[in-house]
Design a protein around this motif. Structure first.
Motif, PDB file in Angstrom:
ATOM      1  N   ASP A  86       1.002  -1.149   0.010  1.00 43.84           N
ATOM      2  CA  ASP A  86       0.002   0.049  -0.017  1.00 43.84           C
ATOM      3  C   ASP A  86       0.709   1.134   0.019  1.00 43.84           C
ATOM      4  O   ASP A  86       0.286   2.386   0.257  1.00 43.84           O
ATOM      5  CB  ASP A  86      -0.813   0.082   1.093  1.00 43.84           C
ATOM      6  N   ALA A  87       2.174   1.147  -0.065  1.00 44.02           N
ATOM      7  CA  ALA A  87       3.043   2.371  -0.224  1.00 44.02           C
ATOM      8  C   ALA A  87       2.662   3.048  -1.501  1.00 44.02           C
ATOM      9  O   ALA A  87       2.723   2.572  -2.462  1.00 44.02           O
ATOM     10  CB  ALA A  87       4.372   1.840  -0.241  1.00 44.02           C
ATOM     11  N   ASP A  88       2.639   4.400  -1.566  1.00 48.24           N
ATOM     12  CA  ASP A  88       2.212   5.060  -2.769  1.00 48.24           C
ATOM     13  C   ASP A  88       3.187   6.009  -2.836  1.00 48.24           C
ATOM     14  O   ASP A  88       3.302   6.796  -4.114  1.00 48.24           O
ATOM     15  CB  ASP A  88       0.890   6.263  -2.335  1.00 48.24           C
ATOM     16  N   LEU A  89       4.332   6.147  -2.069  1.00 43.77           N
ATOM     17  CA  LEU A  89       5.836   6.739  -2.413  1.00 43.77           C
ATOM     18  C   LEU A  89       6.676   5.681  -1.929  1.00 43.77           C
ATOM     19  O   LEU A  89       6.943   5.552  -0.856  1.00 43.77           O
ATOM     20  CB  LEU A  89       5.713   8.177  -1.819  1.00 43.77           C
ATOM     21  N   VAL A  90       7.565   5.535  -2.820  1.00 38.10           N
ATOM     22  CA  VAL A  90       8.934   4.710  -2.411  1.00 38.10           C
ATOM     23  C   VAL A  90       9.997   5.257  -2.879  1.00 38.10           C
ATOM     24  O   VAL A  90      10.317   5.645  -3.991  1.00 38.10           O
ATOM     25  CB  VAL A  90       8.751   3.073  -2.938  1.00 38.10           C
ATOM     26  N   VAL A  91      10.927   5.386  -1.976  1.00 32.02           N
ATOM     27  CA  VAL A  91      12.258   5.959  -2.259  1.00 32.02           C
ATOM     28  C   VAL A  91      13.401   5.021  -1.986  1.00 32.02           C
ATOM     29  O   VAL A  91      13.550   4.628  -1.064  1.00 32.02           O
ATOM     30  CB  VAL A  91      12.641   7.414  -1.343  1.00 32.02           C
ATOM     31  N   VAL A  92      14.285   5.164  -3.264  1.00 34.37           N
ATOM     32  CA  VAL A  92      15.453   3.942  -2.799  1.00 34.37           C
ATOM     33  C   VAL A  92      16.629   4.895  -3.710  1.00 34.37           C
ATOM     34  O   VAL A  92      16.384   5.301  -4.604  1.00 34.37           O
ATOM     35  CB  VAL A  92      15.097   2.766  -3.325  1.00 34.37           C
ATOM     36  N   GLY A  93      17.795   4.649  -3.060  1.00 33.55           N
ATOM     37  CA  GLY A  93      18.984   4.948  -3.980  1.00 33.55           C
ATOM     38  C   GLY A  93      19.636   3.986  -4.777  1.00 33.55           C
ATOM     39  O   GLY A  93      19.637   2.977  -4.395  1.00 33.55           O
ATOM     40  N   ASN A  94      20.142   4.458  -5.745  1.00 33.60           N
ATOM     41  CA  ASN A  94      21.127   3.407  -6.748  1.00 33.60           C
ATOM     42  C   ASN A  94      22.221   4.020  -7.710  1.00 33.60           C
ATOM     43  O   ASN A  94      21.940   4.955  -8.424  1.00 33.60           O
ATOM     44  CB  ASN A  94      20.092   2.773  -7.616  1.00 33.60           C
ATOM     45  N   PRO A  95      23.553   3.815  -7.107  1.00 32.78           N
ATOM     46  CA  PRO A  95      23.902   2.866  -6.163  1.00 32.78           C
ATOM     47  C   PRO A  95      23.731   3.639  -4.800  1.00 32.78           C
ATOM     48  O   PRO A  95      23.657   4.717  -4.829  1.00 32.78           O
ATOM     49  CB  PRO A  95      25.482   2.845  -6.359  1.00 32.78           C
ATOM     50  N   LEU A 120      24.671  -1.451  -5.882  1.00 30.84           N
ATOM     51  CA  LEU A 120      24.081  -1.248  -7.065  1.00 30.84           C
ATOM     52  C   LEU A 120      22.840  -1.976  -7.336  1.00 30.84           C
ATOM     53  O   LEU A 120      23.149  -3.311  -7.626  1.00 30.84           O
ATOM     54  CB  LEU A 120      24.901  -1.156  -8.411  1.00 30.84           C
ATOM     55  N   HIS A 121      21.728  -1.747  -7.202  1.00 29.23           N
ATOM     56  CA  HIS A 121      20.552  -2.794  -7.228  1.00 29.23           C
ATOM     57  C   HIS A 121      20.380  -2.795  -8.808  1.00 29.23           C
ATOM     58  O   HIS A 121      20.354  -2.004  -9.577  1.00 29.23           O
ATOM     59  CB  HIS A 121      19.455  -2.146  -6.428  1.00 29.23           C
ATOM     60  N   PRO A 122      20.069  -3.921  -9.468  1.00 31.56           N
ATOM     61  CA  PRO A 122      19.459  -4.139 -10.650  1.00 31.56           C
ATOM     62  C   PRO A 122      18.419  -3.450 -11.115  1.00 31.56           C
ATOM     63  O   PRO A 122      17.394  -3.160 -10.207  1.00 31.56           O
ATOM     64  CB  PRO A 122      19.303  -5.676 -10.595  1.00 31.56           C
ATOM     65  N   GLY A 151      29.805   2.746 -17.359  1.00 33.40           N
ATOM     66  CA  GLY A 151      28.673   2.393 -18.324  1.00 33.40           C
ATOM     67  C   GLY A 151      26.946   2.803 -17.935  1.00 33.40           C
ATOM     68  O   GLY A 151      26.035   2.416 -18.581  1.00 33.40           O
ATOM     69  N   GLU A 152      27.241   3.256 -16.768  1.00 36.86           N
ATOM     70  CA  GLU A 152      26.122   3.508 -15.948  1.00 36.86           C
ATOM     71  C   GLU A 152      24.927   2.513 -16.012  1.00 36.86           C
ATOM     72  O   GLU A 152      23.832   2.522 -16.160  1.00 36.86           O
ATOM     73  CB  GLU A 152      25.159   4.929 -16.694  1.00 36.86           C
ATOM     74  N   ARG A 153      25.663   1.308 -15.714  1.00 33.11           N
ATOM     75  CA  ARG A 153      24.810   0.235 -15.404  1.00 33.11           C
ATOM     76  C   ARG A 153      23.631   0.370 -14.521  1.00 33.11           C
ATOM     77  O   ARG A 153      23.749   1.009 -13.515  1.00 33.11           O
ATOM     78  CB  ARG A 153      25.825  -1.069 -15.076  1.00 33.11           C
ATOM     79  N   GLU A 154      22.487  -0.465 -14.691  1.00 30.99           N
ATOM     80  CA  GLU A 154      21.404  -0.383 -14.039  1.00 30.99           C
ATOM     81  C   GLU A 154      20.817   0.875 -14.008  1.00 30.99           C
ATOM     82  O   GLU A 154      19.991   1.121 -12.978  1.00 30.99           O
ATOM     83  CB  GLU A 154      21.723  -0.945 -12.760  1.00 30.99           C
ATOM     84  N   ALA A 155      20.895   1.820 -14.663  1.00 27.80           N
ATOM     85  CA  ALA A 155      20.260   3.097 -14.678  1.00 27.80           C
ATOM     86  C   ALA A 155      18.990   3.160 -15.240  1.00 27.80           C
ATOM     87  O   ALA A 155      18.639   2.235 -16.076  1.00 27.80           O
ATOM     88  CB  ALA A 155      21.084   4.186 -15.593  1.00 27.80           C
ATOM     89  N   LEU A 156      17.881   3.689 -14.788  1.00 25.78           N
ATOM     90  CA  LEU A 156      16.683   4.059 -15.136  1.00 25.78           C
ATOM     91  C   LEU A 156      16.176   5.305 -15.761  1.00 25.78           C
ATOM     92  O   LEU A 156      15.368   5.613 -16.333  1.00 25.78           O
ATOM     93  CB  LEU A 156      15.802   3.906 -13.819  1.00 25.78           C
ATOM     94  N   ALA A 157      17.260   6.319 -15.652  1.00 28.83           N
ATOM     95  CA  ALA A 157      17.208   7.329 -16.127  1.00 28.83           C
ATOM     96  C   ALA A 157      16.953   7.569 -17.565  1.00 28.83           C
ATOM     97  O   ALA A 157      17.675   6.558 -18.503  1.00 28.83           O
ATOM     98  CB  ALA A 157      18.432   8.191 -15.907  1.00 28.83           C
ATOM     99  N   GLY A 158      15.877   8.078 -18.278  1.00 27.42           N
ATOM    100  CA  GLY A 158      15.355   7.901 -19.768  1.00 27.42           C
ATOM    101  C   GLY A 158      14.552   6.875 -19.880  1.00 27.42           C
ATOM    102  O   GLY A 158      13.883   6.751 -21.021  1.00 27.42           O
ATOM    103  N   ARG A 159      14.140   6.088 -18.893  1.00 29.42           N
ATOM    104  CA  ARG A 159      13.135   4.932 -19.157  1.00 29.42           C
ATOM    105  C   ARG A 159      11.707   5.757 -19.097  1.00 29.42           C
ATOM    106  O   ARG A 159      11.635   6.409 -18.256  1.00 29.42           O
ATOM    107  CB  ARG A 159      13.319   4.032 -18.279  1.00 29.42           C
ATOM    108  N   THR A 160      10.867   5.654 -20.050  1.00 21.78           N
ATOM    109  CA  THR A 160       9.611   6.082 -19.750  1.00 21.78           C
ATOM    110  C   THR A 160       8.459   4.656 -19.735  1.00 21.78           C
ATOM    111  O   THR A 160       7.216   5.316 -19.796  1.00 21.78           O
ATOM    112  CB  THR A 160       9.266   6.777 -21.112  1.00 21.78           C
ATOM    113  N   GLY A 193      30.369  -6.278  -2.931  1.00 25.12           N
ATOM    114  CA  GLY A 193      30.103  -5.522  -4.501  1.00 25.12           C
ATOM    115  C   GLY A 193      29.834  -4.195  -4.435  1.00 25.12           C
ATOM    116  O   GLY A 193      29.054  -3.664  -5.125  1.00 25.12           O
ATOM    117  N   ALA A 194      30.668  -3.512  -3.959  1.00 28.82           N
ATOM    118  CA  ALA A 194      30.727  -1.991  -3.972  1.00 28.82           C
ATOM    119  C   ALA A 194      30.829  -1.437  -5.567  1.00 28.82           C
ATOM    120  O   ALA A 194      31.786  -1.897  -6.015  1.00 28.82           O
ATOM    121  CB  ALA A 194      31.830  -1.126  -2.894  1.00 28.82           C
ATOM    122  N   GLU A 195      29.794  -0.525  -5.747  1.00 28.61           N
ATOM    123  CA  GLU A 195      29.885   0.025  -7.007  1.00 28.61           C
ATOM    124  C   GLU A 195      29.846   1.459  -7.158  1.00 28.61           C
ATOM    125  O   GLU A 195      30.052   1.975  -8.300  1.00 28.61           O
ATOM    126  CB  GLU A 195      28.554  -0.626  -7.908  1.00 28.61           C
TER     127      GLU A 195
END
Length: 352
Positions: free
Chosen positions: A138-147, A154-156, A182-191, A284-286
Protein backbone atom coordinates in the motif's frame (compact mmCIF):
# COMPACT_ATOMS: atom_id res chain seq x y z
CA UNK A 1 12.69 -6.10 6.91
CA UNK A 2 9.99 -3.56 7.72
CA UNK A 3 10.54 -1.34 10.72
CA UNK A 4 9.98 2.10 12.17
CA UNK A 5 12.69 2.57 14.80
CA UNK A 6 13.92 5.64 16.59
CA UNK A 7 15.10 8.38 14.25
CA UNK A 8 18.85 9.12 14.26
CA UNK A 9 20.29 12.50 13.28
CA UNK A 10 18.98 12.67 9.72
CA UNK A 11 20.49 16.09 9.11
CA UNK A 12 24.09 15.09 9.77
CA UNK A 13 26.09 14.94 6.53
CA UNK A 14 29.69 14.32 5.58
CA UNK A 15 30.61 17.99 5.29
CA UNK A 16 30.27 18.27 9.07
CA UNK A 17 33.21 15.88 9.43
CA UNK A 18 35.63 18.25 7.69
CA UNK A 19 34.23 21.68 8.40
CA UNK A 20 36.76 24.11 9.93
CA UNK A 21 39.53 21.49 10.05
CA UNK A 22 42.40 20.67 7.70
CA UNK A 23 41.88 16.95 7.20
CA UNK A 24 42.22 14.63 4.24
CA UNK A 25 38.58 14.29 3.25
CA UNK A 26 37.23 10.75 2.98
CA UNK A 27 33.89 11.86 4.44
CA UNK A 28 32.38 13.72 1.46
CA UNK A 29 31.56 11.89 -1.76
CA UNK A 30 32.62 14.67 -4.14
CA UNK A 31 35.26 13.72 -6.70
CA UNK A 32 38.63 15.22 -5.82
CA UNK A 33 40.30 17.95 -7.93
CA UNK A 34 37.01 19.22 -9.31
CA UNK A 35 35.50 21.16 -10.95
CA UNK A 36 37.89 20.91 -13.92
CA UNK A 37 39.30 24.09 -15.44
CA UNK A 38 37.01 24.07 -18.47
CA UNK A 39 33.96 23.92 -16.22
CA UNK A 40 35.21 26.71 -13.99
CA UNK A 41 35.67 28.81 -17.11
CA UNK A 42 32.13 28.13 -18.30
CA UNK A 43 30.74 29.08 -14.91
CA UNK A 44 32.90 32.21 -14.75
CA UNK A 45 31.79 33.28 -18.23
CA UNK A 46 28.16 33.15 -17.11
CA UNK A 47 28.77 35.85 -14.50
CA UNK A 48 28.53 38.57 -17.13
CA UNK A 49 24.82 37.74 -17.41
CA UNK A 50 23.91 38.05 -13.75
CA UNK A 51 21.84 41.20 -14.30
CA UNK A 52 19.26 39.13 -16.18
CA UNK A 53 16.93 36.63 -14.54
CA UNK A 54 17.97 32.98 -15.04
CA UNK A 55 16.69 31.30 -18.19
CA UNK A 56 16.79 27.53 -17.86
CA UNK A 57 15.54 26.57 -21.32
CA UNK A 58 18.93 25.74 -22.86
CA UNK A 59 20.09 23.71 -19.85
CA UNK A 60 16.77 21.89 -19.68
CA UNK A 61 16.96 21.04 -23.37
CA UNK A 62 20.54 19.80 -22.94
CA UNK A 63 19.56 17.48 -20.08
CA UNK A 64 16.60 16.20 -22.09
CA UNK A 65 18.79 15.48 -25.11
CA UNK A 66 21.38 13.72 -22.97
CA UNK A 67 18.72 11.26 -21.75
CA UNK A 68 16.71 11.07 -24.97
CA UNK A 69 13.63 12.66 -23.42
CA UNK A 70 11.37 15.61 -24.23
CA UNK A 71 12.05 18.74 -22.18
CA UNK A 72 8.64 18.38 -20.51
CA UNK A 73 10.08 15.38 -18.64
CA UNK A 74 12.94 17.38 -17.11
CA UNK A 75 12.99 19.70 -14.09
CA UNK A 76 16.18 21.47 -13.02
CA UNK A 77 16.65 21.85 -9.29
CA UNK A 78 19.03 23.42 -6.79
CA UNK A 79 20.72 20.09 -6.21
CA UNK A 80 18.97 16.76 -5.70
CA UNK A 81 18.19 17.81 -2.13
CA UNK A 82 15.69 20.39 -3.39
CA UNK A 83 13.97 17.68 -5.40
CA UNK A 84 13.29 15.70 -2.22
CA UNK A 85 11.66 18.76 -0.66
CA UNK A 86 9.51 19.31 -3.76
CA UNK A 87 8.38 15.68 -3.81
CA UNK A 88 7.45 15.82 -0.13
CA UNK A 89 5.45 19.05 -0.53
CA UNK A 90 3.89 18.75 -3.96
CA UNK A 91 2.66 15.16 -4.22
CA UNK A 92 -0.50 13.85 -2.47
CA UNK A 93 1.34 11.24 -0.43
CA UNK A 94 -0.45 9.11 2.17
CA UNK A 95 1.97 6.26 2.94
CA UNK A 96 5.58 7.08 2.05
CA UNK A 97 8.25 4.41 2.45
CA UNK A 98 12.00 5.01 2.40
CA UNK A 99 14.37 2.11 1.83
CA UNK A 100 17.28 2.38 4.29
CA UNK A 101 20.14 2.68 4.89
CA UNK A 102 20.37 5.46 2.34
CA UNK A 103 20.79 9.23 2.00
CA UNK A 104 18.73 10.71 4.82
CA UNK A 105 17.37 13.87 3.17
CA UNK A 106 14.36 12.13 1.55
CA UNK A 107 13.06 11.06 4.94
CA UNK A 108 13.93 14.38 6.56
CA UNK A 109 12.05 16.28 3.84
CA UNK A 110 9.00 14.04 4.15
CA UNK A 111 8.94 14.45 7.93
CA UNK A 112 9.30 18.22 7.64
CA UNK A 113 6.28 18.21 5.32
CA UNK A 114 4.22 16.47 7.99
CA UNK A 115 4.31 12.91 6.68
CA UNK A 116 4.66 9.80 8.81
CA UNK A 117 7.54 7.95 7.16
CA UNK A 118 7.79 4.18 7.16
CA UNK A 119 11.09 2.43 6.70
CA UNK A 120 12.22 -0.73 5.01
CA UNK A 121 15.58 -1.63 6.54
CA UNK A 122 17.93 -3.70 4.41
CA UNK A 123 20.18 -6.04 6.37
CA UNK A 124 23.94 -6.35 6.46
CA UNK A 125 23.68 -10.14 6.45
CA UNK A 126 21.90 -9.86 3.09
CA UNK A 127 24.58 -7.55 1.72
CA UNK A 128 22.04 -4.69 1.91
CA UNK A 129 20.33 -6.12 -1.18
CA UNK A 130 16.75 -5.16 -1.90
CA UNK A 131 13.89 -7.65 -1.90
CA UNK A 132 10.94 -5.88 -3.57
CA UNK A 133 8.56 -8.00 -1.51
CA UNK A 134 9.75 -6.18 1.62
CA UNK A 135 8.08 -2.95 0.45
CA UNK A 136 4.47 -2.70 1.71
CA UNK A 137 1.99 -3.05 -1.12
CA UNK A 138 0.00 0.00 0.00
CA UNK A 139 3.02 2.35 -0.17
CA UNK A 140 2.16 5.19 -2.56
CA UNK A 141 5.68 6.69 -2.51
CA UNK A 142 8.85 4.61 -2.37
CA UNK A 143 12.34 6.13 -2.26
CA UNK A 144 15.49 4.11 -2.95
CA UNK A 145 19.05 5.06 -3.90
CA UNK A 146 21.03 3.43 -6.71
CA UNK A 147 23.90 2.99 -6.14
CA UNK A 148 22.85 3.48 -2.56
CA UNK A 149 24.61 5.91 -0.25
CA UNK A 150 26.20 4.73 2.07
CA UNK A 151 26.25 1.02 1.21
CA UNK A 152 27.57 1.42 -2.37
CA UNK A 153 25.19 -1.35 -3.46
CA UNK A 154 23.98 -1.14 -7.06
CA UNK A 155 20.51 -2.67 -7.32
CA UNK A 156 19.54 -4.25 -10.65
CA UNK A 157 17.25 -2.00 -12.68
CA UNK A 158 14.86 -4.90 -13.13
CA UNK A 159 14.55 -5.32 -9.35
CA UNK A 160 13.77 -1.63 -8.90
CA UNK A 161 11.23 -1.74 -11.71
CA UNK A 162 9.40 -4.47 -9.77
CA UNK A 163 8.52 -1.79 -7.22
CA UNK A 164 6.49 0.20 -9.75
CA UNK A 165 2.70 0.33 -9.46
CA UNK A 166 0.15 2.44 -11.34
CA UNK A 167 -0.84 4.20 -8.09
CA UNK A 168 2.71 4.62 -6.74
CA UNK A 169 5.48 7.16 -7.20
CA UNK A 170 8.80 5.32 -7.37
CA UNK A 171 11.70 7.68 -6.64
CA UNK A 172 15.14 6.37 -7.59
CA UNK A 173 18.03 8.56 -6.46
CA UNK A 174 20.76 8.13 -9.07
CA UNK A 175 23.01 10.86 -7.69
CA UNK A 176 26.04 8.55 -8.00
CA UNK A 177 25.03 6.57 -11.08
CA UNK A 178 27.35 8.56 -13.36
CA UNK A 179 30.24 7.24 -11.24
CA UNK A 180 29.36 3.68 -12.30
CA UNK A 181 31.14 2.61 -15.52
CA UNK A 182 28.64 2.48 -18.34
CA UNK A 183 25.92 3.72 -15.96
CA UNK A 184 24.84 0.12 -15.53
CA UNK A 185 21.36 -0.39 -14.06
CA UNK A 186 20.31 3.19 -14.80
CA UNK A 187 16.61 3.98 -15.02
CA UNK A 188 17.18 7.55 -16.21
CA UNK A 189 15.60 7.93 -19.62
CA UNK A 190 13.10 5.09 -19.11
CA UNK A 191 9.48 5.97 -19.88
CA UNK A 192 8.03 2.47 -19.57
CA UNK A 193 8.09 2.29 -15.76
CA UNK A 194 4.86 3.70 -14.29
CA UNK A 195 5.26 6.42 -11.67
CA UNK A 196 9.05 6.55 -12.07
CA UNK A 197 10.90 9.63 -10.84
CA UNK A 198 14.68 9.63 -11.27
CA UNK A 199 16.88 12.17 -9.51
CA UNK A 200 20.34 13.08 -10.73
CA UNK A 201 23.00 15.33 -9.20
CA UNK A 202 25.86 17.13 -10.90
CA UNK A 203 27.56 18.00 -7.62
CA UNK A 204 29.40 14.70 -7.06
CA UNK A 205 31.26 13.93 -10.27
CA UNK A 206 31.85 17.57 -11.18
CA UNK A 207 32.59 19.07 -7.76
CA UNK A 208 29.66 21.51 -7.78
CA UNK A 209 28.32 21.02 -4.25
CA UNK A 210 28.66 24.75 -3.62
CA UNK A 211 26.75 25.64 -6.79
CA UNK A 212 23.71 23.39 -6.15
CA UNK A 213 22.56 21.82 -9.39
CA UNK A 214 20.64 18.63 -10.12
CA UNK A 215 17.56 17.53 -11.99
CA UNK A 216 14.42 15.40 -11.97
CA UNK A 217 13.31 13.06 -14.76
CA UNK A 218 9.62 12.13 -14.60
CA UNK A 219 6.38 12.16 -16.53
CA UNK A 220 5.21 15.65 -17.59
CA UNK A 221 2.40 15.73 -15.02
CA UNK A 222 4.75 15.06 -12.12
CA UNK A 223 7.30 17.54 -13.45
CA UNK A 224 4.59 20.21 -13.71
CA UNK A 225 3.42 19.54 -10.14
CA UNK A 226 6.96 19.82 -8.80
CA UNK A 227 7.63 22.96 -10.83
CA UNK A 228 4.58 24.66 -9.34
CA UNK A 229 6.05 24.03 -5.88
CA UNK A 230 9.34 25.71 -6.79
CA UNK A 231 9.98 29.39 -6.16
CA UNK A 232 10.58 31.58 -9.19
CA UNK A 233 14.05 31.22 -10.72
CA UNK A 234 15.13 28.40 -8.38
CA UNK A 235 18.39 27.63 -10.25
CA UNK A 236 20.99 30.35 -10.68
CA UNK A 237 22.51 31.41 -13.99
CA UNK A 238 25.95 29.94 -13.10
CA UNK A 239 24.34 26.64 -12.12
CA UNK A 240 22.40 26.56 -15.40
CA UNK A 241 25.60 27.20 -17.33
CA UNK A 242 27.25 24.31 -15.48
CA UNK A 243 24.34 21.98 -16.19
CA UNK A 244 24.43 22.73 -19.91
CA UNK A 245 28.21 22.31 -20.03
CA UNK A 246 28.10 18.95 -18.23
CA UNK A 247 25.71 17.55 -20.83
CA UNK A 248 28.16 18.01 -23.72
CA UNK A 249 29.63 15.02 -25.50
CA UNK A 250 33.11 15.91 -24.25
CA UNK A 251 31.92 16.23 -20.65
CA UNK A 252 30.12 12.89 -20.78
CA UNK A 253 33.28 11.25 -22.12
CA UNK A 254 35.29 12.79 -19.27
CA UNK A 255 32.74 11.57 -16.72
CA UNK A 256 32.89 8.08 -18.21
CA UNK A 257 36.68 8.03 -17.90
CA UNK A 258 36.41 9.31 -14.31
CA UNK A 259 34.02 6.46 -13.52
CA UNK A 260 36.51 3.93 -14.86
CA UNK A 261 39.26 5.45 -12.73
CA UNK A 262 37.05 5.45 -9.64
CA UNK A 263 36.41 1.73 -10.16
CA UNK A 264 40.15 1.04 -10.27
CA UNK A 265 40.83 3.22 -7.23
CA UNK A 266 37.98 1.55 -5.33
CA UNK A 267 39.46 -1.89 -5.98
CA UNK A 268 42.79 -0.66 -4.63
CA UNK A 269 41.09 0.61 -1.48
CA UNK A 270 39.16 -2.63 -1.01
CA UNK A 271 42.31 -4.70 -1.46
CA UNK A 272 44.02 -2.66 1.23
CA UNK A 273 41.08 -2.93 3.62
CA UNK A 274 41.02 -6.71 3.13
CA UNK A 275 44.41 -6.86 4.86
CA UNK A 276 42.82 -5.88 8.19
CA UNK A 277 41.15 -8.64 10.20
CA UNK A 278 39.25 -5.96 12.15
CA UNK A 279 37.58 -4.53 9.04
CA UNK A 280 34.57 -5.94 7.20
CA UNK A 281 33.52 -4.32 3.94
CA UNK A 282 30.08 -4.46 2.36
CA UNK A 283 30.54 -6.72 -0.68
CA UNK A 284 29.99 -5.66 -4.27
CA UNK A 285 30.63 -1.93 -3.88
CA UNK A 286 29.89 -0.05 -7.12
CA UNK A 287 29.84 3.61 -6.04
CA UNK A 288 32.63 6.12 -5.35
CA UNK A 289 32.61 5.12 -1.67
CA UNK A 290 32.68 1.98 0.47
CA UNK A 291 30.99 1.05 3.72
CA UNK A 292 33.01 -0.75 6.38
CA UNK A 293 32.27 -2.28 9.76
CA UNK A 294 34.72 -2.05 12.65
CA UNK A 295 34.01 -2.80 16.28
CA UNK A 296 34.72 0.42 18.13
CA UNK A 297 34.48 2.45 14.92
CA UNK A 298 33.79 5.67 16.83
CA UNK A 299 37.15 5.43 18.58
CA UNK A 300 38.89 4.53 15.33
CA UNK A 301 37.29 7.51 13.58
CA UNK A 302 38.50 9.87 16.30
CA UNK A 303 42.01 8.39 16.10
CA UNK A 304 41.97 8.88 12.35
CA UNK A 305 41.16 12.54 12.87
CA UNK A 306 44.25 12.97 15.03
CA UNK A 307 46.21 11.39 12.16
CA UNK A 308 44.75 13.83 9.64
CA UNK A 309 41.89 11.85 8.03
CA UNK A 310 38.13 12.40 8.11
CA UNK A 311 35.79 9.41 7.68
CA UNK A 312 31.99 9.55 7.61
CA UNK A 313 30.31 8.13 10.71
CA UNK A 314 27.60 5.59 9.97
CA UNK A 315 25.28 5.83 12.96
CA UNK A 316 23.26 8.71 11.46
CA UNK A 317 21.95 6.37 8.73
CA UNK A 318 18.85 4.40 9.77
CA UNK A 319 19.68 0.72 9.85
CA UNK A 320 23.34 1.24 10.74
CA UNK A 321 25.05 1.88 14.06
CA UNK A 322 28.21 3.12 15.70
CA UNK A 323 30.30 0.31 14.24
CA UNK A 324 30.01 1.59 10.65
CA UNK A 325 32.13 4.06 8.66
CA UNK A 326 31.82 5.26 5.06
CA UNK A 327 34.99 6.01 3.10
CA UNK A 328 35.13 8.03 -0.11
CA UNK A 329 37.29 6.55 -2.85
CA UNK A 330 40.40 8.61 -3.52
CA UNK A 331 43.54 8.21 -5.64
CA UNK A 332 46.04 5.49 -4.82
CA UNK A 333 48.56 7.77 -3.12
CA UNK A 334 45.89 9.14 -0.77
CA UNK A 335 44.53 5.64 -0.16
CA UNK A 336 47.96 4.28 0.74
CA UNK A 337 48.45 7.10 3.23
CA UNK A 338 45.01 6.40 4.68
CA UNK A 339 45.68 2.68 5.05
CA UNK A 340 48.83 3.44 7.03
CA UNK A 341 46.83 5.80 9.24
CA UNK A 342 44.09 3.19 9.68
CA UNK A 343 46.67 0.67 10.82
CA UNK A 344 47.88 3.15 13.44
CA UNK A 345 44.33 4.08 14.45
CA UNK A 346 43.35 0.45 15.00
CA UNK A 347 46.39 -0.12 17.19
CA UNK A 348 45.75 3.09 19.14
CA UNK A 349 42.05 2.31 19.59
CA UNK A 350 42.81 -1.24 20.79
CA UNK A 351 45.27 0.05 23.35
CA UNK A 352 43.22 2.87 24.82
Amino acid sequence: MYSHPHTPDLRHHGDAEVRDEKLVDLAVNVRADTPPDWLRERVAASLTGLAAYPDGRAARAAVAERHGLPAARVLLTAGAAEAFVLLARALPVRRPVVVHPQFTEPEAALRDAGHEVHRVLLRAEDGFRLDPAAVPEDADLVVVGNPTNPTSVLHPAAVLAELARPWRTLVVDEAFLDAVPGEREALAGRTDVPGLVVLRSLTKTWGLAGLRIGYVLADPGTVAALERAQPLWPVSTPALAAAEACMSREALAEAAEAARQVALDREHLLAGLAEFDEVTTVPGAEGPFVLIRIEGADAVRERLRTLGFAARRGDTFPGLGHQWLRLAVRDRVTTNRFLLALDQALVMAAGR
